[in-house]
Write an enzyme that holds these catalytic residues in place. Structure first.
Site, mmCIF file in Angstrom:
data_model
loop_
_atom_site.group_PDB
_atom_site.id
_atom_site.type_symbol
_atom_site.label_atom_id
_atom_site.label_comp_id
_atom_site.label_asym_id
_atom_site.label_seq_id
_atom_site.Cartn_x
_atom_site.Cartn_y
_atom_site.Cartn_z
ATOM 1 N N GLY A 208 1.027 -8.268 -2.591
ATOM 2 C CA GLY A 208 -0.068 -8.354 -3.556
ATOM 3 C C GLY A 208 -0.037 -9.593 -4.433
ATOM 4 O O GLY A 208 -0.775 -9.666 -5.420
ATOM 5 N N GLY A 241 1.738 -10.372 2.226
ATOM 6 C CA GLY A 241 0.964 -10.699 3.418
ATOM 7 C C GLY A 241 0.047 -11.883 3.147
ATOM 8 O O GLY A 241 0.295 -13.002 3.580
ATOM 9 N N CYS A 307 -27.991 -10.177 11.881
ATOM 10 C CA CYS A 307 -29.286 -9.735 11.356
ATOM 11 C C CYS A 307 -29.066 -8.837 10.146
ATOM 12 O O CYS A 307 -29.444 -7.668 10.155
ATOM 13 C CB CYS A 307 -30.051 -8.987 12.431
ATOM 14 S SG CYS A 307 -30.213 -9.934 13.930
HETATM 15 C C1 LIG Z 1 -1.227 -4.479 2.225
HETATM 16 C C2 LIG Z 1 0.147 -4.183 1.814
HETATM 17 C C3 LIG Z 1 1.053 -5.222 1.577
HETATM 18 C C4 LIG Z 1 0.655 -6.683 1.613
HETATM 19 O O1 LIG Z 1 -0.249 -6.950 0.600
HETATM 20 P P1 LIG Z 1 -0.766 -8.464 0.350
HETATM 21 O O2 LIG Z 1 -1.812 -8.294 -0.696
HETATM 22 O O3 LIG Z 1 -1.319 -8.927 1.650
HETATM 23 O O4 LIG Z 1 0.381 -9.262 -0.092
HETATM 24 C C5 LIG Z 1 2.353 -4.897 1.271
HETATM 25 N N1 LIG Z 1 2.747 -3.601 1.195
HETATM 26 C C6 LIG Z 1 1.896 -2.576 1.414
HETATM 27 C C7 LIG Z 1 2.382 -1.199 1.307
HETATM 28 C C8 LIG Z 1 0.568 -2.823 1.715
HETATM 29 O O5 LIG Z 1 -0.272 -1.801 1.897
#
Ligand SMILES: *Cc1c(COP(=O)(O)O)cnc(C)c1O
Length: 357
Positions: A208, A241, A307
């Site tokens: 996150g 991520g 569309c």
């Molecule tokens: C989606 C998710 C992540 C990665 O989140 P990012 O915002 O892409 O860094 C990590 N842990 C869990 C449990 C997630 O659901």
């Protein structure tokens, strides 16, 4: 191929991934983290080439489904895995034997788990995170009562080992806000785990980390984050991520038409948000570069071929004078882009994929 050559690709649209740039970025994250472990959250972009580029610089991969688990095992047979995600089926739980850590989401899930398994209990703690883009409360993880229940059940089960707590509570936070949250998670979790007999408690404090789509050059402050995490006296892991792979993917396409309708100028591009859904889901203007045009700019809305009025990449943004055949490269398309998009809507051809090596 390098990025300067993308205007000459023989077919648009195309995704272009900069693998050396990605490796350098992930290496710098790894270096900033010290002893904190780094897992990559595959759901941000599970492309096999991306996984292979990231793998040498991470401690493992976090997967969120049986599908991701099978894909990552096939792509990277020896990598350590953490397996999370709400609503795991019995088939998925059976696949989980052999993963490094399983993130348990409910007492019922724990009961269905046969083991052997090393588990982290996913906590849904009432910690506020001002400034978050998303807060992951709701169905994710457990409150204190359910956590207690799980800890009690594990104590009586020789096949399951409680290793720690998992808490991915918010996304879109900058380093000071992330650190503040990490410290508050640790203040609760470390003593709680010790009362349940876990001598060497582990915390996975999730992903996150903020990605600012209005500022493609800026980055999360990994050095400050890594330095601040060093103050937390326990085994730590993070699983970002977006902040790892967003910056090193481009969606490159060409202009099919330009028209002015009722005073608004629209640039219609080959492809659309069925390939790059990110601007629709995030409600932002996707950052881009016009690769074959420059000169004075005027406002236009960049749309795709779908569309639906929702098929907008960027609304009312300054662009140079564009003509059919001009090439646009959308930046920050390396995470939650192709793999979250509704590819089959309207049955246009899929993009090509290119990898800068
Ligand atoms: C989606 C998710 C992540 C990665 O989140 P990012 O915002 O892409 O860094 C990590 N842990 C869990 C449990 C997630 O659901």
């Amino acid at each position: 191929m390098n990025l300067d050559d993308v205007r000459d690709l023989d077919r648009f649209p195309a995704y272009v991934y900069d693998l050396p740039g990605l490796e350098t970025h992930v290496e710098s994250i790894r270096a900033a983290l010290g002893r904190t472990e780094l897992f990559y959250a595959a759901k941000a972009n599970p492309d096999a080439e991306i996984l292979r580029a990231v793998a040498p610089h991470v401690d493992g991969i976090e997967v969120s489904s049986g599908g991701e688990l099978a894909h990552v095992r096939e792509t990277l047979p020896d990598i350590r895995l953490a397996f999370g995600g709400p609503g795991k089926s019995d088939e998925e739980l059976a696949l989980a034997t052999g993963v490094d850590r399983l993130h348990v989401e409910s007492p019922r899930e724990l009961d269905r788990l046969r083991g052997p398994a090393d588990v982290l209990l996913r906590a849904n703690l009432p910690l506020h995170a001002p400034g978050a883009a998303l807060t992951m409360s709701g169905p994710f993880g457990m409150d204190e009562d359910a956590l207690e229940e799980c800890a009690r059940r594990i104590t009586g089960n020789p096949h399951i080992t409680l290793r720690g707590v998992h808490a991915h509570l918010a996304s879109g936070l900058d380093a000071p806000a992330m650190l503040d949250l990490a410290h508050r998670i640790a203040e609760w979790a470390i003593p709680w785990l010790k009362t349940h007999g876990v001598d060497d408690p582990e915390l996975n404090i999730g992903g996150g980390m903020a990605v600012d789509y209005t500022s493609p050059e800026s980055r999360f402050d990994w050095r400050a984050y890594g330095a601040g995490l060093a103050d937390i006296p326990t085994r730590l892991r993070i699983e970002p991520g977006r902040s790892m792979t967003a910056y090193h993917g481009w969606y490159v396409t060409d202009v099919l038409d330009v028209k002015t309708t009722r005073g608004e100028t629209y640039v219609i591009l080959r492809g659309g948000t069925h390939h790059l859904r990110t601007p629709v889901t995030k409600g932002h203007d996707q950052p881009f570069k016009a690769l074959t045009a420059n000169g004075p700019e005027s406002p236009a809305t960049l749309v795709g071929q779908l569309c639906t009025p929702k098929d907008v990449f960027a609304r009312d943004v300054p662009v140079p004078s564009l003509r059919p055949g001009d090439v646009i490269a959308f930046a920050m398309a390396g995470a939650y882009a192709w793999n979250i998009s509704h590819h089959d809507f309207l049955m246009h051809p899929e993009p090509a994929f290119h990898y800068i090596r």
